[in-house]
Design a protein around this motif. Structure first.
Motif, mmCIF file in Angstrom:
data_model
loop_
_atom_site.group_PDB
_atom_site.id
_atom_site.type_symbol
_atom_site.label_atom_id
_atom_site.label_comp_id
_atom_site.label_asym_id
_atom_site.label_seq_id
_atom_site.Cartn_x
_atom_site.Cartn_y
_atom_site.Cartn_z
ATOM 1 N N GLN A 1 59.990 72.872 31.338
ATOM 2 C CA GLN A 1 61.114 73.793 31.369
ATOM 3 C C GLN A 1 61.621 74.019 29.951
ATOM 4 O O GLN A 1 61.659 73.090 29.143
ATOM 5 N N THR B 1 60.548 84.798 24.076
ATOM 6 C CA THR B 1 59.328 84.776 24.874
ATOM 7 C C THR B 1 58.557 83.537 24.452
ATOM 8 O O THR B 1 58.177 83.404 23.276
ATOM 9 N N TRP C 1 55.589 80.418 25.224
ATOM 10 C CA TRP C 1 54.392 79.878 25.886
ATOM 11 C C TRP C 1 54.692 78.401 26.149
ATOM 12 O O TRP C 1 54.822 77.605 25.226
ATOM 13 N N SER C 2 54.787 78.090 27.435
ATOM 14 C CA SER C 2 55.152 76.733 27.814
ATOM 15 C C SER C 2 54.384 76.321 29.053
ATOM 16 O O SER C 2 54.346 77.060 30.033
ATOM 17 N N SER C 3 53.761 75.147 29.020
ATOM 18 C CA SER C 3 53.075 74.590 30.184
ATOM 19 C C SER C 3 52.115 75.578 30.839
ATOM 20 O O SER C 3 52.088 75.716 32.063
ATOM 21 N N GLY C 4 51.382 76.303 30.029
ATOM 22 C CA GLY C 4 50.351 77.188 30.535
ATOM 23 C C GLY C 4 50.790 78.576 30.919
ATOM 24 O O GLY C 4 49.970 79.398 31.345
ATOM 25 N N ILE C 5 52.083 78.876 30.822
ATOM 26 C CA ILE C 5 52.548 80.224 31.153
ATOM 27 C C ILE C 5 53.383 80.783 30.016
ATOM 28 O O ILE C 5 53.947 80.042 29.214
ATOM 29 N N ILE C 6 53.455 82.096 29.970
ATOM 30 C CA ILE C 6 54.313 82.794 29.008
ATOM 31 C C ILE C 6 55.435 83.446 29.789
ATOM 32 O O ILE C 6 55.179 84.210 30.728
ATOM 33 N N ASP C 7 56.653 83.146 29.406
ATOM 34 C CA ASP C 7 57.783 83.656 30.152
ATOM 35 C C ASP C 7 58.948 83.951 29.212
ATOM 36 O O ASP C 7 58.943 83.540 28.045
ATOM 37 N N ASP C 8 59.925 84.689 29.717
ATOM 38 C CA ASP C 8 61.108 85.041 28.944
ATOM 39 C C ASP C 8 62.270 84.135 29.315
ATOM 40 O O ASP C 8 62.467 83.812 30.492
ATOM 41 N N TYR C 9 63.038 83.733 28.301
ATOM 42 C CA TYR C 9 64.171 82.852 28.508
ATOM 43 C C TYR C 9 65.407 83.400 27.812
ATOM 44 O O TYR C 9 65.304 84.096 26.789
#
Length: 119
Positions: free
Chosen positions: A1, A98, A100-108
């Motif tokens: 997370q 944006t 890249w964390s734990s295998g996924i790319i997501d926006d925070y």
């Protein structure tokens, strides 16, 4: 997370300066674009400034020449130096990244920090 924690807001007089900071933490392999948005009461959220991981920057026209965005990749932190502040800059400022964390790319998003420009 991944978590973004932004800080540095406050009350400042017109013409004054503030420096916002936003630190990302968690399992982070890489951070791509980092940015600052703002939202004033009754208005839509708008992009203030953004910076890529390569250092390219983009600014909203109303803040050009007054605000400077920068980042410290070693600290996973983005900054917004705000000078010559105007009452119309009053808003909640939120950082964005944006990641890249734990295998996924997501926006925070950060939780937001209030900036009030008033005499």
């Amino acid at each position: 997370q991944v978590q973004l924690v932004d800080s540095g807001g406050g009350l400042v007089q017109p013409g004054g300066s503030l420096r916002l900071s936003c630190a990302a933490s968690g399992t982070i392999f890489s951070i791509y674009t980092m940015a600052w948005y703002r939202q004033a009461p009754g208005k839509q959220r708008e992009l203030v400034a953004q910076i890529t991981n390569g250092g390219s920057t983009k600014y909203q026209d109303s803040v050009k020449g007054r605000f400077t965005i920068s980042r410290d990749n070693a600290k996973n932190t983005v900054y917004l130096q705000m000078n010559s502040l105007k009452p119309e800059d009053t808003a909640v400022y939120l950082c964005f990244a944006t990641v890249w964390s734990s295998g996924i790319i997501d926006d925070y998003w950060g939780q937001g920090t209030q900036v009030t420009v008033s005499s």
